[in-house]
Design a protein around this motif. Structure first.
Motif, mmCIF file in Angstrom:
data_model
loop_
_atom_site.group_PDB
_atom_site.id
_atom_site.type_symbol
_atom_site.label_atom_id
_atom_site.label_comp_id
_atom_site.label_asym_id
_atom_site.label_seq_id
_atom_site.Cartn_x
_atom_site.Cartn_y
_atom_site.Cartn_z
ATOM 1 N N ILE A 188 -12.471 77.731 -8.538
ATOM 2 C CA ILE A 188 -13.314 76.884 -9.374
ATOM 3 C C ILE A 188 -12.463 75.864 -10.123
ATOM 4 O O ILE A 188 -12.857 74.719 -10.305
ATOM 5 N N GLY A 189 -11.282 76.280 -10.549
ATOM 6 C CA GLY A 189 -10.408 75.376 -11.272
ATOM 7 C C GLY A 189 -9.208 76.108 -11.831
ATOM 8 O O GLY A 189 -9.042 77.308 -11.627
ATOM 9 N N SER A 190 -8.358 75.371 -12.536
ATOM 10 C CA SER A 190 -7.182 75.983 -13.143
ATOM 11 C C SER A 190 -6.794 75.202 -14.395
ATOM 12 O O SER A 190 -7.154 74.035 -14.555
ATOM 13 N N LEU A 191 -6.088 75.887 -15.275
ATOM 14 C CA LEU A 191 -5.590 75.288 -16.506
ATOM 15 C C LEU A 191 -4.105 75.588 -16.636
ATOM 16 O O LEU A 191 -3.687 76.736 -16.459
ATOM 17 N N PRO A 192 -3.293 74.587 -16.954
ATOM 18 C CA PRO A 192 -1.892 74.895 -17.256
ATOM 19 C C PRO A 192 -1.821 75.662 -18.569
ATOM 20 O O PRO A 192 -2.718 75.564 -19.408
ATOM 21 N N PHE A 193 -0.790 76.452 -18.719
ATOM 22 C CA PHE A 193 -0.648 77.315 -19.902
ATOM 23 C C PHE A 193 -0.827 76.553 -21.203
ATOM 24 O O PHE A 193 -1.497 77.017 -22.111
ATOM 25 N N GLU A 194 -0.264 75.351 -21.290
ATOM 26 C CA GLU A 194 -0.325 74.588 -22.529
ATOM 27 C C GLU A 194 -1.768 74.284 -22.933
ATOM 28 O O GLU A 194 -2.080 74.169 -24.101
ATOM 29 N N SER A 195 -2.665 74.151 -21.960
ATOM 30 C CA SER A 195 -4.067 73.821 -22.240
ATOM 31 C C SER A 195 -4.936 75.054 -22.401
ATOM 32 O O SER A 195 -6.119 74.943 -22.675
#
Length: 76
Positions: free
Chosen positions: A14-21
């Motif tokens: 579905i999606g991904s987020l980098p750790f910082e976000s």
């Protein structure tokens, strides 16, 4: 580290987020109990976190066919 979201039914990413976000998401995930963690979260060898959730298509299918909730696996 990345947080990846995959549909638990059709396995679509579905999606991904980098750790910082992902700080707010991580804070929410800390509220899960042990059973919820085992059911919805997987930590990969690379440290990435995969969250098993539901995509819009599968959600729509389940709403249209509520009897599917009784099946452990309804997508072949």
């Amino acid at each position: 580290m990345t947080i990846r979201y995959h549909c638990r039914h059709c396995k679509t990413e579905i999606g991904s987020l980098p750790f910082e976000s992902a700080r707010e998401t991580l804070r929410l995930l800390e509220e899960l109990d042990r059973k919820e963690e085992e059911r919805f979260l997987t930590v990969g060898k690379d440290g990435d976190l995969t969250v098993r959730c539901i995509c819009e298509e599968c959600e729509h299918t389940l709403q249209s066919n509520p009897d599917y909730y009784t099946f452990t696996k309804w997508i072949q």
